[in-house]
Design an enzyme around this catalytic site. Structure first.
Site, PDB file in Angstrom:
ATOM      1  N   ASP A  37       0.922  -1.271  -0.013  1.00  0.00           N
ATOM      2  CA  ASP A  37      -0.022  -0.009  -0.019  1.00  0.00           C
ATOM      3  C   ASP A  37       1.033   1.327  -0.101  1.00  0.00           C
ATOM      4  O   ASP A  37       1.406   1.594   0.981  1.00  0.00           O
ATOM      5  CB  ASP A  37      -0.776  -0.064   1.244  1.00  0.00           C
ATOM      6  CG  ASP A  37      -2.236   1.118   0.978  1.00  0.00           C
ATOM      7  OD1 ASP A  37      -1.932   1.964   0.174  1.00  0.00           O
ATOM      8  OD2 ASP A  37      -3.182   0.836   1.792  1.00  0.00           O
ATOM      9  N   ASP A  38       0.959   2.095  -1.253  1.00  0.00           N
ATOM     10  CA  ASP A  38       1.755   3.301  -1.138  1.00  0.00           C
ATOM     11  C   ASP A  38       3.087   2.921  -1.347  1.00  0.00           C
ATOM     12  O   ASP A  38       4.045   4.071  -1.101  1.00  0.00           O
ATOM     13  CB  ASP A  38       1.202   4.141  -0.076  1.00  0.00           C
ATOM     14  CG  ASP A  38      -0.006   4.873  -0.102  1.00  0.00           C
ATOM     15  OD1 ASP A  38      -0.800   4.662  -0.830  1.00  0.00           O
ATOM     16  OD2 ASP A  38      -0.466   5.517   0.928  1.00  0.00           O
ATOM     17  N   CYS A  77      -6.067   4.336  -3.866  1.00  0.00           N
ATOM     18  CA  CYS A  77      -6.064   2.763  -3.351  1.00  0.00           C
ATOM     19  C   CYS A  77      -7.447   2.016  -4.112  1.00  0.00           C
ATOM     20  O   CYS A  77      -7.349   1.089  -4.605  1.00  0.00           O
ATOM     21  CB  CYS A  77      -6.415   3.054  -1.860  1.00  0.00           C
ATOM     22  SG  CYS A  77      -6.650   1.445  -1.023  1.00  0.00           S
ATOM     23  N   ARG A  81      -7.680  -1.220  -6.552  1.00  0.00           N
ATOM     24  CA  ARG A  81      -7.698  -2.310  -6.010  1.00  0.00           C
ATOM     25  C   ARG A  81      -9.014  -3.317  -6.959  1.00  0.00           C
ATOM     26  O   ARG A  81      -8.938  -4.341  -7.136  1.00  0.00           O
ATOM     27  CB  ARG A  81      -8.065  -2.415  -4.803  1.00  0.00           C
ATOM     28  CG  ARG A  81      -6.905  -2.367  -3.669  1.00  0.00           C
ATOM     29  CD  ARG A  81      -7.115  -1.585  -2.266  1.00  0.00           C
ATOM     30  NE  ARG A  81      -5.967  -1.108  -1.753  1.00  0.00           N
ATOM     31  CZ  ARG A  81      -5.200  -1.695  -0.940  1.00  0.00           C
ATOM     32  NH1 ARG A  81      -5.464  -2.824  -0.619  1.00  0.00           N
ATOM     33  NH2 ARG A  81      -4.042  -1.177  -0.973  1.00  0.00           N
ATOM     34  N   LYS A 135      -5.968  -5.683   3.723  1.00  0.00           N
ATOM     35  CA  LYS A 135      -6.735  -4.377   3.597  1.00  0.00           C
ATOM     36  C   LYS A 135      -7.746  -4.405   2.243  1.00  0.00           C
ATOM     37  O   LYS A 135      -7.188  -4.655   1.128  1.00  0.00           O
ATOM     38  CB  LYS A 135      -5.703  -3.145   3.283  1.00  0.00           C
ATOM     39  CG  LYS A 135      -6.407  -1.775   2.763  1.00  0.00           C
ATOM     40  CD  LYS A 135      -5.616  -0.689   2.624  1.00  0.00           C
ATOM     41  CE  LYS A 135      -6.290   0.314   1.946  1.00  0.00           C
ATOM     42  NZ  LYS A 135      -5.222   1.612   1.803  1.00  0.00           N
ATOM     43  N   HIS A 137     -11.031  -2.501   1.215  1.00  0.00           N
ATOM     44  CA  HIS A 137     -11.364  -1.079   0.915  1.00  0.00           C
ATOM     45  C   HIS A 137     -12.081  -1.035  -0.587  1.00  0.00           C
ATOM     46  O   HIS A 137     -11.979  -0.172  -1.456  1.00  0.00           O
ATOM     47  CB  HIS A 137      -9.784  -0.152   0.483  1.00  0.00           C
ATOM     48  CG  HIS A 137     -10.079   1.188   0.735  1.00  0.00           C
ATOM     49  ND1 HIS A 137      -8.988   2.081   0.728  1.00  0.00           N
ATOM     50  CD2 HIS A 137     -11.203   1.865   1.109  1.00  0.00           C
ATOM     51  CE1 HIS A 137      -9.554   3.325   0.983  1.00  0.00           C
ATOM     52  NE2 HIS A 137     -10.736   3.117   1.119  1.00  0.00           N
ATOM     53  N   SER A 160      -8.341   1.918   4.738  1.00  0.00           N
ATOM     54  CA  SER A 160      -7.128   2.425   4.961  1.00  0.00           C
ATOM     55  C   SER A 160      -7.111   2.480   6.637  1.00  0.00           C
ATOM     56  O   SER A 160      -7.876   2.728   7.204  1.00  0.00           O
ATOM     57  CB  SER A 160      -6.851   3.750   4.288  1.00  0.00           C
ATOM     58  OG  SER A 160      -6.840   3.451   2.963  1.00  0.00           O
ATOM     59  N   HIS A 236       1.462   2.124   4.096  1.00  0.00           N
ATOM     60  CA  HIS A 236       0.346   3.363   4.077  1.00  0.00           C
ATOM     61  C   HIS A 236       0.715   4.012   5.587  1.00  0.00           C
ATOM     62  O   HIS A 236       0.782   3.180   6.527  1.00  0.00           O
ATOM     63  CB  HIS A 236      -0.947   2.934   3.903  1.00  0.00           C
ATOM     64  CG  HIS A 236      -1.891   3.867   3.659  1.00  0.00           C
ATOM     65  ND1 HIS A 236      -2.347   4.828   4.689  1.00  0.00           N
ATOM     66  CD2 HIS A 236      -2.944   4.301   2.641  1.00  0.00           C
ATOM     67  CE1 HIS A 236      -3.455   5.709   4.305  1.00  0.00           C
ATOM     68  NE2 HIS A 236      -3.674   5.412   3.018  1.00  0.00           N
ATOM     69  N   ASP A 288      -0.327  -0.633  -4.904  1.00  0.00           N
ATOM     70  CA  ASP A 288      -1.535  -0.265  -5.165  1.00  0.00           C
ATOM     71  C   ASP A 288      -1.450   1.243  -6.168  1.00  0.00           C
ATOM     72  O   ASP A 288      -2.187   1.424  -6.884  1.00  0.00           O
ATOM     73  CB  ASP A 288      -2.357  -0.157  -4.301  1.00  0.00           C
ATOM     74  CG  ASP A 288      -2.309   0.919  -3.272  1.00  0.00           C
ATOM     75  OD1 ASP A 288      -0.923   1.289  -2.931  1.00  0.00           O
ATOM     76  OD2 ASP A 288      -2.940   1.398  -2.556  1.00  0.00           O
ATOM     77  N   ASN A 289      -0.359   1.884  -5.627  1.00  0.00           N
ATOM     78  CA  ASN A 289      -0.190   3.147  -6.384  1.00  0.00           C
ATOM     79  C   ASN A 289       1.246   3.932  -6.018  1.00  0.00           C
ATOM     80  O   ASN A 289       1.851   3.114  -5.009  1.00  0.00           O
ATOM     81  CB  ASN A 289      -1.473   4.094  -6.185  1.00  0.00           C
ATOM     82  CG  ASN A 289      -1.746   4.483  -4.536  1.00  0.00           C
ATOM     83  OD1 ASN A 289      -2.655   4.037  -4.013  1.00  0.00           O
ATOM     84  ND2 ASN A 289      -0.616   4.678  -3.741  1.00  0.00           N
ATOM     85  N   LYS A 309       1.833   9.176  -5.834  1.00  0.00           N
ATOM     86  CA  LYS A 309       0.116   9.058  -5.260  1.00  0.00           C
ATOM     87  C   LYS A 309      -0.454  10.094  -5.875  1.00  0.00           C
ATOM     88  O   LYS A 309      -0.294  11.198  -5.429  1.00  0.00           O
ATOM     89  CB  LYS A 309       0.030   8.636  -3.884  1.00  0.00           C
ATOM     90  CG  LYS A 309      -1.107   8.262  -3.540  1.00  0.00           C
ATOM     91  CD  LYS A 309      -1.272   7.911  -1.942  1.00  0.00           C
ATOM     92  CE  LYS A 309      -2.668   7.711  -1.223  1.00  0.00           C
ATOM     93  NZ  LYS A 309      -2.525   7.120   0.212  1.00  0.00           N
TER      94      LYS A 309
END
Lengths: 467, 467
Positions: A37-38, A77, A81, A135, A137, A160, A236, A288-289, A309
């Site tokens: 994540d991130d 996010c 996903r 996660k 989301h 998140s 994240h 994810d990004n 991001k």
């Protein structure tokens, strides 16, 4: 024909049949997708980070394939996903977000529509055991939960980790919630399947507990084909690491969480080896990004890429990506082929022998030629959406920006929201950092990209936004 | 003590003696230093470049050690080379340059002073065969030539490859001499020892010819200890590649030259393997300074580092660095220890058993603990000089900038020449890109760095500038 030749021929046919039969009888492979994540393009040792130590991911790359041109389908996010799990652009599934709301929040009532087909749902038709750990989301109403979207089991945070704040918590004066987070400030709920089992959740042990769940899932399902979707909560912000990793990375707290994530990947691969599943399991790692640059030292690095991001510059959507499957994926290969997280859908379904849904537009291709033959990509175009607006298009090596978005550059240079007519044009192989606009020199490339956009739009029915 | 114990003890002593004797009898190792020109921190696959293919350097790193925090002693060519060969800061040797002239030009009459001791000179005392192949740039008067500075033989260009222009050459309108160089524009002289053997030199075959010379040197001296200093001409602009590499790299012309350089490194290592010299040869690869960003697509990338050639931001002086010595250097290790090109002097002399010069200040430490035990650096401080002025200092993980220089950022953001009082302060492990000044938070670190500067200055006698 001599007798010996006939015997040889017969023997050859027999052997051929045996090989074919054994191929047909081989169980469909296990599939594990690990999603950070991130995490930024430049945050792993094997992508050039100088102070974050990622020996397990580096080894995974050395034993497998590292992709240099792998994209996600969104800059944040939730839509990213949704795209990974459905193989479709978020704008087709109602998951693209809007100008005012770019991801799902606690107050959101929408989620991934129930008529969308996830990799998990598809693989259930071939009796895969399906697990989601981490996660989600993609919606928190009952009909949107992982267990309503094809997963037999779920363990993790639905949002998140900054999305259930304690509103009564008073931030001490001068405190940095990014670099020295006070765990009392957040009260995330930990779910098992559809039930909260801990609230507030101790985030410092979350990566560890996710990992224990993941290795247990692998061990318990060692005799069945399984699909494990393993989207981590970190790096994240807010950043938490367990005792074994806290204050250990030269990179500071951000590095601690990435190094624990790296450890987790090592545990998964080790478990596969111990259970002798490594030759029948595809493991795919990505993020994810891009990195959350506005978080300064608590955010990651996009390396040589511009922005992070939230942006459709490369740093927002090009991700580290490593594929691992000993003997099936050649060790130590670097592939520069164009690939997308949306390609995982078709890749997984083909591996499992599940037909593609015929009633909807799909946005992915099969990665098999890249992964297993080190061959050419079947993908020629990738679209950079920000929310429900098309900002940029890559076709072959060229990328045209029709708009560029405000964001946060590592150098504290604020980008502006700008429309570009003519579009900006970059050659991403020669100028990966997107420094030198060559639109004036290549009108023919721009024309070609504009035709690709027309084709795309002619085929596009935006779905009702879910949030 | 029992008899068996006595026998064991005696045997142990005997074996110990044998091991000691065999160590004493082992020939001193061969040493090869390969030096790229203007190659950036981010330009190799193993340092994260997405489109330049460097399988040979990546393999060298996988079989050896990759250093993340390796510095040169200057932001440009001449002083950087002087420092590597002498183990001394250019300001001590007269090679630092000045505000108006930062490297040696054809009109320069100076050079590396004859009383300076190069690695080659020092190793001659142990009967090493010494060769220099490539770009010299330390003076072209007879007394400054490689053959006057300890090298038995020399083959290469005495200057940068843009330094003998044809003044009558008319640049065609709209032509780019960086991305589509016309070979008629430059007339470089190729030297063998102290004689010109070709003029103008065909630059497109230069890397190939250097490599043939290098592998021949290795084969011819396989039974003697040798020192090969191999400073390449490329990827310095103007860029030329041989037929086998031209138009082959996805990165364009710049990539072509780096990929040919990578091939060259592979040839050197293959020759060592073929001659069975790999277990008695240290090979060290690095670059003289950061990428020439002002050359746009004809210049390299510093990856996540700020700025490039000419600057004392990290991009100007932190370099890719790979050390290779099978069985002696552990395979696949990444070291984050602080190291400098000036450390190669002491490292080489110690390996060869040559005492250090006692009559002068030396600026290097021995890299052996890092290279051979994956241990701690003996270096705590590194100085960032620009010409003869001290711009910045790194002590441990912290770097203070007293001044920052105009340069050329990849994002077309022009830096200004600025003095900083208080200095800017960055933690290079946590903030390698030098984005977030933390001077206000760490006065104690600044004070410590200022003490280090005082100690340094107290011990500094600047030499008469040579140019």
């Amino acid at each position: 024909m001599k007798t010996t030749s006939i015997v040889r021929l017969a023997l050859g046919c027999l052997l051929g049949t045996l090989v074919l039969n054994s191929a047909a009888a081989a169980p469909p492979p296990n599939i594990i997708i690990i999603f950070a994540d991130d995490l930024g393009y430049g945050d792993l040792g094997c992508y050039g980070h100088p102070s974050i130590r990622t020996p397990n991911l580096d080894r995974m790359a050395a034993e497998g394939m590292r992709l240099t041109d792998f994209y996600v389908a969104a800059t944040v996010c939730t839509p990213s996903r949704a795209a990974l799990l459905t193989g479709r652009l978020p704008i087709r599934t109602g998951m693209a977000g809007s100008a005012t709301r770019r991801v799902l929040y606690g107050v959101s009532t929408g989620g991934l529509p129930t008529n969308e087909i996830t990799i998990a749902t598809a693989l259930k038709s071939k009796n895969y055991v399906t697990g989601c750990i981490g996660k989600w989301h993609l919606g928190h109403q009952p009909q949107f939960l992982p267990t309503s979207h094809g997963f037999d089991s779920y363990f993790g945070l639905l949002w998140s980790n900054d999305m259930e704040p304690d509103k009564d918590f008073k931030l001490p004066k001068g405190a940095s919630m990014d670099l020295d987070p006070d765990p009392r400030r957040w009260k995330p709920s930990l779910f098992r399947n559809d039930r909260v089992i801990e609230q507030p959740t101790d985030q410092s042990t979350l990566t560890k507990r996710y990992t224990e769940e993941a290795t247990k899932f692998i061990r318990e399902n060692r005799n069945k084909p399984f699909f494990l979707y393993f989207p981590h909560t970190f790096p994240h912000v807010p950043l938490f690491a367990s005792k074994d990793f806290k204050d250990k990375s030269p990179r500071g707290l951000y590095g601690d969480t990435v190094e624990e994530l790296d450890w987790s990947v090592g545990q998964v691969l080790d478990t596969l080896r111990k259970e002798k599943l490594e030759e029948n399991t595809l493991v795919f790692f990505t993020s994810d990004n891009g990195p959350w640059l506005i978080k300064e030292l608590a955010g990651g690095s996009a390396g040589l890429l511009r922005e992070g991001k939230g942006s459709t510059w490369e740093g927002g959507m090009r991700e580290p990506a490593i594929a691992w499957w000993p003997k099936k994926i050649k060790a130590g290969v670097v592939s520069q082929e164009l690939a997308s997280s949306m390609d995982l859908f078709k890749t997984c379904l083909n591996l499992a022998g599940v037909p593609l849904p015929a009633d909807r537009v799909m946005d992915g291709v099969d990665l098999a030629p890249i992964l297993f033959q080190n061959g050419k990509s079947q993908r020629d175009v990738t679209f950079y959406y920000r929310g429900n607006e098309l900002f940029a298009v890559r076709k072959g090596d060229f990328k045209a920006h029709f708009q560029t978005a405000p964001g946060y550059a590592g150098r504290r240079v604020q980008e502006k929201l700008e429309k570009h007519d003519p579009p900006l044009l970059f050659n991403l192989k020669q100028d990966t950092s997107e420094n030198f606009d060559i639109a004036a020199k290549h009108p023919e490339v721009l024309a070609e990209i504009e035709r690709a956009v027309e084709t795309h739009r002619a085929n596009l029915v935006p779905a009702e936004p879910q949030y």
